[in-house]
Write an enzyme that holds these catalytic residues in place. Structure first.
Site, PDB file in Angstrom:
ATOM      1  N   GLY A  41       0.754  -1.180   0.173  1.00 44.17           N
ATOM      2  CA  GLY A  41      -0.051  -0.152  -0.151  1.00 44.17           C
ATOM      3  C   GLY A  41       0.746   1.102   0.100  1.00 44.17           C
ATOM      4  N   LEU A 221      10.824   9.952 -13.478  1.00 45.83           N
ATOM      5  CA  LEU A 221      11.083   9.430 -14.772  1.00 45.83           C
ATOM      6  C   LEU A 221      11.619   8.082 -14.790  1.00 45.83           C
ATOM      7  CD1 LEU A 221      11.811  13.070 -16.510  1.00 45.83           C
ATOM      8  CD2 LEU A 221       9.589  11.915 -16.599  1.00 45.83           C
ATOM      9  N   GLU A 224      15.285   7.528 -16.096  1.00 45.40           N
ATOM     10  CA  GLU A 224      15.721   8.810 -16.585  1.00 45.40           C
ATOM     11  C   GLU A 224      15.652  10.038 -15.635  1.00 45.40           C
ATOM     12  OE1 GLU A 224      13.505  10.284 -19.884  1.00 45.40           O
ATOM     13  OE2 GLU A 224      12.958   8.324 -20.535  1.00 45.40           O
ATOM     14  N   THR A 249       8.960  -2.144  -7.588  1.00 51.57           N
ATOM     15  CA  THR A 249       7.541  -2.168  -7.089  1.00 51.57           C
ATOM     16  C   THR A 249       7.485  -0.751  -6.046  1.00 51.57           C
ATOM     17  OG1 THR A 249       7.174  -4.595  -7.064  1.00 51.57           O
ATOM     18  CG2 THR A 249       5.665  -3.169  -5.820  1.00 51.57           C
ATOM     19  N   ASP A 253       7.484   4.881  -3.999  1.00 52.51           N
ATOM     20  CA  ASP A 253       7.322   5.197  -2.512  1.00 52.51           C
ATOM     21  C   ASP A 253       8.639   5.575  -1.778  1.00 52.51           C
ATOM     22  OD1 ASP A 253       4.524   4.773  -3.016  1.00 52.51           O
ATOM     23  OD2 ASP A 253       5.052   2.379  -2.511  1.00 52.51           O
TER      24      ASP A 253
END
Length: 305
Positions: A41, A221, A224, A249, A253
């Site tokens: 989450g 990005l 990048e 993943t 975050d």
């Protein structure tokens, strides 16, 4: 450097992760390599990442009265996050995110579950903690009305507001003008502004967000790096660090946590973006969104700080 004090208002999910060599095509069945159940989450990931960096963190979220919810609560508490204000509801099951992970990329389907039950009154319970905090970190995996209330409460007490606008959705100007830093990726920037970045300059979309009231936009990005711009400034670039990728993943975050940490420690936006790049760079070298979050010692050791 002082210890940052941050309130995170956001989602808590159980990530159901399938590792496979490639994504299946439409209607295709393929064999996966591994299956994992991992605490996740966006809100929870960012809270854990902040705690691992050394911040004082309070999580405001919601889980169901089920085994997934208990697991999520335990994982956060084990990482030093204050879980006293996490809502446990019988009205919905704990949120889940089904993640397909390939060596180069991932895709995610979220079922919000209990996250939809997080209400303004749940945020109201932590008003004194927000008043004592340096910043409030928000995302969009909980009801928009709850996000708006949290931003308004932060503004009331003169606190810094960081919004990670994921998943992207139309946002009212009343919220945008309360946001000090917004952190969209390229896809979210397009969705928020309606500007096709294959046809028009990225800075045009950034300027549209700034004109809507946001004080500063930091656009991530991927490989990048990132770009950032304040209302009174010019477009600045931060390169990404080249790392051996295991799992992307939690990269976004981790970036948001690193940014919030440094801003709350009274560092300038340029320094904060650079630090966030280091945190997110290290996060992709380990498997699992929360388990992959680096500690401050990890950052200092790897980058010789």
């Amino acid at each position: 450097m002082k210890q940052p004090n941050i309130v995170v208002v956001g989602s808590m999910n159980m990530d159901i992760v399938v590792k496979t060599s490639r994504f299946p095509g439409g209607g295709e069945t393929i064999l996966g390599d591994e299956l994992h159940f991992i605490s996740g989450g966006k809100g929870a990931n960012q809270a854990v990442a902040l705690a691992r960096l050394g911040a004082q963190v309070t999580m405001v979220g919601a889980v169901g009265l089920d085994s997934f919810g208990r697991t999520l609560m335990t994982a956060m508490a084990d990482n030093g996050v204050n879980c006293d204000y996490i809502k446990i509801t019988e009205q919905a099951s704990t949120g889940t995110a089904s993640i397909t992970l390939t060596p180069d990329e991932n895709n995610i389907v979220v079922v919000p579950g209990a996250n939809t039950k997080l209400e303004a009154r749940d945020v109201k319970q932590v008003e004194t903690l927000i008043q004592a905090a340096d910043a409030v970190l928000l995302q969009l995996e909980v009801p928009l009305a709850t996000v708006e209330y949290a931003a308004a409460l932060a503004e009331k007490h003169g606190k810094f507001v960081i919004l990670n606008p994921a998943p992207a959705r139309p946002l009212p100007e009343s919220l945008l003008r309360r946001v000090h830093v917004m952190t969209p990726n390229r896809t979210e920037l397009e969705a928020l502004t309606g500007i096709d970045l294959d046809e028009r300059p990225l800075e045009e979309a950034v300027d549209k967000l700034l004109d809507s009231g946001v004080h500063c936009v930091v656009t991530t990005l991927g490989s990048e790096g990132s770009l950032w711009k304040r209302r009174d400034g010019s477009l600045q670039r931060q390169s990404a660090y080249r790392m051996e990728v295991v799992d992307t993943t939690g990269a976004g975050d981790a970036f948001n946590a690193g940014l919030a940490y440094d801003i709350s420690a009274d560092r300038g936006i340029g320094d904060a973006v650079a630090f966030a790049a280091k945190v997110s760079g290290l996060a992709v070298t380990k498997f699992g969104a929360q388990d992959g979050m680096p500690t401050m010692a990890d950052v200092e050791t790897y980058f010789h700080e």
